[in-house]
Design a protein around this motif. Structure first.
Motif, PDB file in Angstrom:
ATOM      1  N   LEU A  34       0.891  -1.155   0.000  1.00  0.00           N
ATOM      2  CA  LEU A  34       0.000   0.000   0.000  1.00  0.00           C
ATOM      3  C   LEU A  34       0.926   1.200   0.000  1.00  0.00           C
ATOM      4  CD1 LEU A  34      -2.343  -1.211   2.869  1.00  0.00           C
ATOM      5  CD2 LEU A  34      -2.894  -1.160   0.442  1.00  0.00           C
ATOM      6  N   ALA A  35       0.500   2.282  -0.648  1.00  0.00           N
ATOM      7  CA  ALA A  35       1.374   3.454  -0.734  1.00  0.00           C
ATOM      8  C   ALA A  35       0.582   4.733  -0.499  1.00  0.00           C
ATOM      9  CB  ALA A  35       2.048   3.497  -2.104  1.00  0.00           C
ATOM     10  N   ILE A  36       1.151   5.603   0.324  1.00  0.00           N
ATOM     11  CA  ILE A  36       0.556   6.917   0.571  1.00  0.00           C
ATOM     12  C   ILE A  36       1.638   7.954   0.307  1.00  0.00           C
ATOM     13  CG2 ILE A  36      -0.449   8.476   2.293  1.00  0.00           C
ATOM     14  CD1 ILE A  36      -1.617   6.024   3.701  1.00  0.00           C
ATOM     15  N   GLY A  37       1.278   8.963  -0.488  1.00  0.00           N
ATOM     16  CA  GLY A  37       2.228  10.023  -0.804  1.00  0.00           C
ATOM     17  C   GLY A  37       1.496  11.340  -0.995  1.00  0.00           C
ATOM     18  N   GLN A  38       2.259  12.386  -1.269  1.00  0.00           N
ATOM     19  CA  GLN A  38       1.646  13.702  -1.472  1.00  0.00           C
ATOM     20  C   GLN A  38       0.935  13.798  -2.808  1.00  0.00           C
ATOM     21  OE1 GLN A  38       5.093  16.389  -0.450  1.00  0.00           O
ATOM     22  NE2 GLN A  38       3.420  17.526   0.495  1.00  0.00           N
ATOM     23  N   HIS A  39       1.440  13.058  -3.797  1.00  0.00           N
ATOM     24  CA  HIS A  39       0.877  13.142  -5.145  1.00  0.00           C
ATOM     25  C   HIS A  39       0.407  11.768  -5.610  1.00  0.00           C
ATOM     26  CE1 HIS A  39       2.534  17.161  -5.229  1.00  0.00           C
ATOM     27  NE2 HIS A  39       3.694  16.653  -4.844  1.00  0.00           N
ATOM     28  N   ALA A  40      -0.796  11.740  -6.180  1.00  0.00           N
ATOM     29  CA  ALA A  40      -1.343  10.484  -6.690  1.00  0.00           C
ATOM     30  C   ALA A  40      -0.509  10.026  -7.885  1.00  0.00           C
ATOM     31  CB  ALA A  40      -2.792  10.680  -7.110  1.00  0.00           C
ATOM     32  N   GLY A  41      -0.512   8.729  -8.096  1.00  0.00           N
ATOM     33  CA  GLY A  41       0.215   8.172  -9.228  1.00  0.00           C
ATOM     34  C   GLY A  41       0.251   6.675  -9.081  1.00  0.00           C
ATOM     35  N   GLU A  42       1.148   6.046  -9.828  1.00  0.00           N
ATOM     36  CA  GLU A  42       1.247   4.600  -9.792  1.00  0.00           C
ATOM     37  C   GLU A  42       2.699   4.181  -9.982  1.00  0.00           C
ATOM     38  OE1 GLU A  42      -0.649   1.169 -12.465  1.00  0.00           O
ATOM     39  OE2 GLU A  42      -2.125   2.594 -11.689  1.00  0.00           O
ATOM     40  N   VAL A  43       3.114   3.195  -9.188  1.00  0.00           N
ATOM     41  CA  VAL A  43       4.465   2.642  -9.302  1.00  0.00           C
ATOM     42  C   VAL A  43       4.324   1.126  -9.297  1.00  0.00           C
ATOM     43  CG1 VAL A  43       6.751   2.445  -8.224  1.00  0.00           C
ATOM     44  CG2 VAL A  43       5.469   4.590  -8.034  1.00  0.00           C
ATOM     45  N   LYS A  51      -4.697  10.295   0.459  1.00  0.00           N
ATOM     46  CA  LYS A  51      -5.412  10.414   1.736  1.00  0.00           C
ATOM     47  C   LYS A  51      -5.126   9.174   2.565  1.00  0.00           C
ATOM     48  CE  LYS A  51      -9.307  13.235   0.214  1.00  0.00           C
ATOM     49  NZ  LYS A  51      -8.961  13.473  -1.194  1.00  0.00           N
ATOM     50  N   LEU A  52      -5.353   9.286   3.863  1.00  0.00           N
ATOM     51  CA  LEU A  52      -5.168   8.124   4.737  1.00  0.00           C
ATOM     52  C   LEU A  52      -6.233   7.086   4.400  1.00  0.00           C
ATOM     53  CD1 LEU A  52      -4.335   9.788   8.156  1.00  0.00           C
ATOM     54  CD2 LEU A  52      -2.814   9.017   6.346  1.00  0.00           C
ATOM     55  N   ILE A  53      -5.785   5.888   4.166  1.00  0.00           N
ATOM     56  CA  ILE A  53      -6.703   4.806   3.813  1.00  0.00           C
ATOM     57  C   ILE A  53      -6.771   3.836   4.994  1.00  0.00           C
ATOM     58  CG2 ILE A  53      -6.467   4.904   1.292  1.00  0.00           C
ATOM     59  CD1 ILE A  53      -4.176   2.883   1.517  1.00  0.00           C
ATOM     60  N   PRO A  54      -7.935   3.192   5.182  1.00  0.00           N
ATOM     61  CA  PRO A  54      -8.007   2.225   6.287  1.00  0.00           C
ATOM     62  C   PRO A  54      -7.048   1.069   6.001  1.00  0.00           C
ATOM     63  CG  PRO A  54     -10.147   2.508   5.190  1.00  0.00           C
ATOM     64  CD  PRO A  54      -9.137   3.280   4.402  1.00  0.00           C
ATOM     65  N   ILE A  55      -6.255   0.727   6.999  1.00  0.00           N
ATOM     66  CA  ILE A  55      -5.327  -0.392   6.804  1.00  0.00           C
ATOM     67  C   ILE A  55      -5.491  -1.399   7.932  1.00  0.00           C
ATOM     68  CG2 ILE A  55      -3.583   0.705   5.350  1.00  0.00           C
ATOM     69  CD1 ILE A  55      -2.033   1.433   7.855  1.00  0.00           C
TER      70      ILE A  55
END
Length: 121
Positions: A34-43, A51-55
């Motif tokens: 799972l990845a959280i960053g300042q800018h949306a994208g894909e790696v 945004k904070l996602i439920p984990i």
């Protein structure tokens, strides 16, 4: 090898960033990421959330945020109850170490890329 569900905090779509390399390496080694960053994208097929996602059932949180930026995530990480938090070079934060340890979370001051490359992840 055991799949260790990992949250990359401070994820980036810039190939020169260590967070980017960590996502690539984790995916290549078969971990769910799972990845959280300042800018949306894909790696490597992993969507970076802004945004904070439920984990749940998270094994490892690997940090790519400086100590000041980590503060807003303290409760989020503690509530996620990961088994460990990896503080990559530049993210060392003794104040946060204590908080995590008092909540039964293992603190590892290491480089995720090195841990993966040497099969110590």
């Amino acid at each position: 090898m055991k799949n260790k569900k990992t949250l990359v905090l401070g994820a980036s779509t810039k190939p020169e960033r260590y967070a980017f390399k960590a996502i690539e390496s984790l995916v290549a080694k078969g971990h769910s990421v799972l990845a959280i960053g300042q800018h949306a994208g894909e790696v490597s097929g992993i969507k970076i959330q802004t945004k904070l996602i439920p984990i749940k059932n998270i094994d490892t949180v690997t940090l790519y945020l400086n100590p000041l930026r980590q503060r807003e995530y303290y409760n989020y990480i503690i509530e996620a109850k990961p088994k460990r938090v990896v503080f990559n070079p530049g993210t060392e934060n003794p104040q946060f170490y204590q908080l995590l340890q008092s909540n039964g979370i293992v603190v590892e001051v290491a480089c995720t890329l090195v841990l993966l490359a040497t099969n110590q992840y």
